[in-house]
Motif scaffolding. Sequence first.
Motif, PDB file in Angstrom:
ATOM      1  N   HIS A 191       0.573  -1.166   0.006  1.00 46.70           N
ATOM      2  CA  HIS A 191       0.023   0.071  -0.211  1.00 46.70           C
ATOM      3  C   HIS A 191       1.291   0.958   0.006  1.00 46.70           C
ATOM      4  O   HIS A 191       0.742   2.179  -1.217  1.00 46.70           O
ATOM      5  N   ARG A 192       1.250   1.132   0.886  1.00 45.19           N
ATOM      6  CA  ARG A 192       2.811   2.579   1.173  1.00 45.19           C
ATOM      7  C   ARG A 192       3.643   2.299  -0.431  1.00 45.19           C
ATOM      8  O   ARG A 192       3.862   3.252  -1.053  1.00 45.19           O
ATOM      9  N   LEU A 193       4.205   1.418  -1.347  1.00 45.94           N
ATOM     10  CA  LEU A 193       3.993   1.839  -2.706  1.00 45.94           C
ATOM     11  C   LEU A 193       3.397   2.056  -3.492  1.00 45.94           C
ATOM     12  O   LEU A 193       3.831   2.981  -3.935  1.00 45.94           O
ATOM     13  N   ARG A 194       1.828   2.019  -3.134  1.00 41.52           N
ATOM     14  CA  ARG A 194       1.079   1.936  -4.150  1.00 41.52           C
ATOM     15  C   ARG A 194       0.819   3.839  -3.949  1.00 41.52           C
ATOM     16  O   ARG A 194       0.911   4.336  -4.972  1.00 41.52           O
ATOM     17  N   LEU A 195       1.344   4.248  -3.216  1.00 36.69           N
ATOM     18  CA  LEU A 195       0.809   5.805  -2.310  1.00 36.69           C
ATOM     19  C   LEU A 195       1.862   5.846  -3.121  1.00 36.69           C
ATOM     20  O   LEU A 195       1.399   7.884  -3.840  1.00 36.69           O
ATOM     21  N   ARG A 196       3.127   5.998  -3.541  1.00 35.68           N
ATOM     22  CA  ARG A 196       3.792   6.667  -4.337  1.00 35.68           C
ATOM     23  C   ARG A 196       4.160   5.983  -5.779  1.00 35.68           C
ATOM     24  O   ARG A 196       5.411   6.631  -6.155  1.00 35.68           O
ATOM     25  N   GLY A 197       3.158   5.854  -5.903  1.00 35.72           N
ATOM     26  CA  GLY A 197       3.787   4.919  -7.615  1.00 35.72           C
ATOM     27  C   GLY A 197       4.865   4.320  -7.964  1.00 35.72           C
ATOM     28  O   GLY A 197       5.205   4.652  -8.944  1.00 35.72           O
ATOM     29  N   SER A 198       4.888   3.380  -7.082  1.00 37.47           N
ATOM     30  CA  SER A 198       5.729   2.123  -7.463  1.00 37.47           C
ATOM     31  C   SER A 198       5.034   1.295  -6.995  1.00 37.47           C
ATOM     32  O   SER A 198       4.033   0.964  -6.115  1.00 37.47           O
ATOM     33  N   SER A 199       5.771  -0.165  -6.941  1.00 41.79           N
ATOM     34  CA  SER A 199       5.364  -1.248  -6.822  1.00 41.79           C
ATOM     35  C   SER A 199       6.525  -2.453  -6.484  1.00 41.79           C
ATOM     36  O   SER A 199       7.857  -2.208  -6.628  1.00 41.79           O
ATOM     37  N   LEU A 200       6.028  -3.615  -6.256  1.00 39.13           N
ATOM     38  CA  LEU A 200       7.451  -4.438  -5.541  1.00 39.13           C
ATOM     39  C   LEU A 200       7.849  -4.904  -7.050  1.00 39.13           C
ATOM     40  O   LEU A 200       8.889  -4.916  -7.381  1.00 39.13           O
ATOM     41  N   SER A 201       7.400  -5.056  -8.439  1.00 36.30           N
ATOM     42  CA  SER A 201       7.720  -5.908  -9.429  1.00 36.30           C
ATOM     43  C   SER A 201       8.143  -3.892  -9.775  1.00 36.30           C
ATOM     44  O   SER A 201      10.050  -4.363 -10.465  1.00 36.30           O
TER      45      SER A 201
ATOM     46  N   ALA B 285       9.726   3.036  -0.323  1.00 38.20           N
ATOM     47  CA  ALA B 285       8.233   3.467   0.422  1.00 38.20           C
ATOM     48  C   ALA B 285       8.377   4.929   1.268  1.00 38.20           C
ATOM     49  O   ALA B 285       7.740   5.011   2.245  1.00 38.20           O
ATOM     50  N   GLY B 286       9.733   5.509   1.163  1.00 39.34           N
ATOM     51  CA  GLY B 286       9.663   6.872   1.572  1.00 39.34           C
ATOM     52  C   GLY B 286       9.707   6.826   3.758  1.00 39.34           C
ATOM     53  O   GLY B 286       9.916   7.810   4.282  1.00 39.34           O
ATOM     54  N   CYS B 287      10.589   5.748   3.820  1.00 34.84           N
ATOM     55  CA  CYS B 287      11.643   5.169   5.119  1.00 34.84           C
ATOM     56  C   CYS B 287      12.536   4.830   4.676  1.00 34.84           C
ATOM     57  O   CYS B 287      13.937   4.212   4.468  1.00 34.84           O
TER      58      CYS B 287
END
Length: 77
Positions: free
Chosen positions: A14-24, A58-60
């Motif tokens: 979820h944190r990645l999605r909020l920042r426009g990213s993903s695991l992939s 994720a910004g952390c």
Amino acid sequence: MGKPVNTDHEILKHRLRLRGSSLSQVARLIGERPSTVTLVSQGLRKSDKIQKALAEAAGCSPEELFPDRYQDDGGIK
């Protein structure tokens, strides 16, 4: 009954999605297989390189994202 939900993993996604990213996307950026990044994010494997990349995306800090994997002084367990 389904599998138990890994809430830490879901929160990370979820944190990645909020920042426009993903695991992939993180996997592509660091030249790792998506399945390897997923295993690290689920806590099934450890990789300092991947943990750092996930935390940055994720910004952390890695210590904040994976507190159970780090000692109080920031060293890896």
